[in-house]
Write an enzyme that holds these catalytic residues in place. Structure first.
Site, PDB file in Angstrom:
ATOM      1  N   SER B 202       1.968   1.189   9.153  1.00  0.00           N
ATOM      2  CA  SER B 202       1.383   2.356   8.490  1.00  0.00           C
ATOM      3  C   SER B 202       2.340   2.896   7.435  1.00  0.00           C
ATOM      4  O   SER B 202       1.933   3.290   6.341  1.00  0.00           O
ATOM      5  CB  SER B 202       1.029   3.430   9.520  1.00  0.00           C
ATOM      6  OG  SER B 202       2.092   4.326   9.691  1.00  0.00           O
ATOM      7  N   ARG B 206       0.954   2.156   3.527  1.00  0.00           N
ATOM      8  CA  ARG B 206       0.532   3.369   2.818  1.00  0.00           C
ATOM      9  C   ARG B 206       1.257   3.461   1.470  1.00  0.00           C
ATOM     10  O   ARG B 206       0.649   3.660   0.427  1.00  0.00           O
ATOM     11  CB  ARG B 206       0.841   4.604   3.650  1.00  0.00           C
ATOM     12  CG  ARG B 206       0.459   5.897   2.928  1.00  0.00           C
ATOM     13  CD  ARG B 206       0.830   7.127   3.712  1.00  0.00           C
ATOM     14  NE  ARG B 206       0.092   7.223   4.957  1.00  0.00           N
ATOM     15  CZ  ARG B 206       0.614   6.983   6.139  1.00  0.00           C
ATOM     16  NH1 ARG B 206       1.882   6.640   6.243  1.00  0.00           N
ATOM     17  NH2 ARG B 206      -0.106   7.088   7.228  1.00  0.00           N
ATOM     18  N   ASN B 210      -0.595   2.808  -2.222  1.00  0.00           N
ATOM     19  CA  ASN B 210      -0.642   3.864  -3.229  1.00  0.00           C
ATOM     20  C   ASN B 210      -0.024   3.424  -4.539  1.00  0.00           C
ATOM     21  O   ASN B 210      -0.575   3.639  -5.614  1.00  0.00           O
ATOM     22  CB  ASN B 210       0.086   5.105  -2.717  1.00  0.00           C
ATOM     23  CG  ASN B 210      -0.845   6.034  -1.976  1.00  0.00           C
ATOM     24  OD1 ASN B 210      -1.576   6.796  -2.584  1.00  0.00           O
ATOM     25  ND2 ASN B 210      -0.841   5.936  -0.656  1.00  0.00           N
TER      26      ASN B 210
END
Lengths: 156, 266
Positions: B202, B206, B210
């Site tokens: 995670s 992430r 992005n």
């Protein structure tokens, strides 16, 4: 999105960076920040203390001033009383002195009067006896007796 | 690149790493090193550490420089975040958080440099593929999250001991205190494995997602006619200032939380 050897390169770089920050960056900076915080806190505490001290000193000064005023008033009062007392004493003394002088003068005058009276009496007696001598030389025994009797009558 | 490229060629070109295979004979893609990621992230990190160290050495109590005040501000911010999230005492967590926050921020910041600038400049010295944003490379994000993962494991052992950790893994979340708890051992182990493996995934996915998406959108904007690029490009860049900061903060925050969870019993 290929995972390859780069990952381990990055991992090693990351580990070295973290080690460096932990060893050479964070501790000195954290220490200075702590010191600066302490100093600022100390300064503020001192400021508060100064303010408190000032208030305290002002309070003390007011008390001292009031005491001084009180003392001064007391002293003035006492001085006034003393002056009054001295004045009244002086008055009494001078009155007594004046009375004494008056008395003495009266005494002297009395004495002088007495002396004068005695002198006058003496002179009058002398005068009278002189006159008497002169008179008696011209009188006879009878006239002498009548005169004496008259004088004695007058004396009584 | 004076020859005209099609849109897909342009995108494809920009999504290739400056890479070298250290074992060319092996035929495996695993031995590839993404030189652009390594060099850019190292230079940024090195510059960061150099700046921090120089500031740290020059720090004074009475007459702080602007650099000092700036660094103090950042350190205070990180310190406060760590104190909120991690309740134990550790000499590692705060420096680790600072490194993650500042380094990730700088790597993300490369996204705001015009997408063609660095590759174009480097093409003059013979480097024809270059991705300037290290955090848009999963190797960089996984490299960091793997480091955090190792620390999570280390803290689990350090704080709970082998026995405590074993007990926790076997008896939670199901069946604690029951006499038949052994039946649930496999389930509990499965849950814990999943829970731990999900953490680095995670963290890194992430950040990668992005930044990769951000870069891709810049590339797409760069395909627009030159006289309109400023509108979307400006908008996206301004928005991205927020994104890169938040992503750096989230990476730091989650690291602190994960390590805090590793240090405290459930």
């Amino acid at each position: 999105m290929d995972i390859n050897l780069t990952l381990f390169g990055q991992l090693i770089t990351f580990a070295i960076f973290v080690w460096f920050v932990m060893k050479f960056v964070w501790p000195p900076i954290a220490q200075i920040i702590q010191q600066r915080e302490d100093q600022i806190a100390e300064g503020i505490a001192k400021g508060h203390q100064g303010e408190k001290d000032l208030l305290e000193a002002q309070g003390k000064a007011a008390v001292v001033l009031q005491e001084a005023r009180h003392d001064a008033a007391l002293l003035l009062d006492r001085a006034n009383q003393r002056a009054d007392k001295l004045l009244s004493e002086a008055k009494t003394q001078s009155q007594q002195e004046a009375q004494r002088l008056l008395n003495a003068a009266e005494d002297e005058v009395g004495q002088l009067i007495n002396v004068a009276r005695e002198t006058i009496q003496k002179e009058a007696v002398d005068l009278a006896s002189g006159m008497m001598e002169k008179l008696l030389q011209g009188l006879d025994k009878k006239q002498h007796k009548a005169l004496l009797a008259k004088a004695l009558e007058g004396e009584q | 690149m004076s020859e005209l490229l099609t849109s897909s060629e342009y995108l494809h070109h920009h999504l290739q790493h400056w890479a070298v295979n250290v074992l060319p004979g092996s035929g495996s893609q695993f031995w590839v090193l993404n030189l652009d990621t390594l060099v850019v992230s190292f230079l940024l990190g090195f510059g960061l550490l150099f700046f921090l160290r120089r500031t740290a050495v020059a720090m004074t109590i009475d007459s702080p420089s602007k650099n000092q005040l700036f660094v103090e501000m950042v350190i205070d911010f990180v310190s406060a975040t760590v104190k909120d999230g991690y309740h134990g005492k550790s000499a590692l967590i705060a420096p680790l958080s600072l490194t993650i926050f500042a380094w990730v921020f700088l790597m993300n910041f490369m996204d705001l440099i015009p997408v063609d600038l660095i590759p174009r400049l480097l093409s003059f010295v013979g480097i024809h593929h270059f991705k300037a944003v290290p955090t848009a490379d999963p190797n960089a994000t996984f490299g960091m999250s793997f480091g955090v993962f190792l620390l999570i494991i280390f803290y689990n052992f350090k704080m709970k001991g082998g026995l405590g950790l074993g007990k926790e893994v076997l008896t939670t979340p199901f069946g604690k205190g029951s006499s038949m708890v052994w039946v649930l051992f496999p389930l509990n182990i499965g849950f814990h494995l999943m829970e731990e493996v999900v953490k680095p995934m995670s963290l890194s996915l992430r950040l990668f997602g992005n930044l990769f998406a951000g870069e891709l959108i810049f590339l797409l904007i760069a395909l627009l006619p030159w006289w309109i690029q400023w509108s979307l490009g400006g908008l996206w860049a301004i928005f991205h200032i927020l994104v890169i900061t938040i992503q750096a903060y989230i990476f730091m925050m989650l690291t602190i939380i994960y390590l805090s969870m590793a240090s405290e019993a459930h």
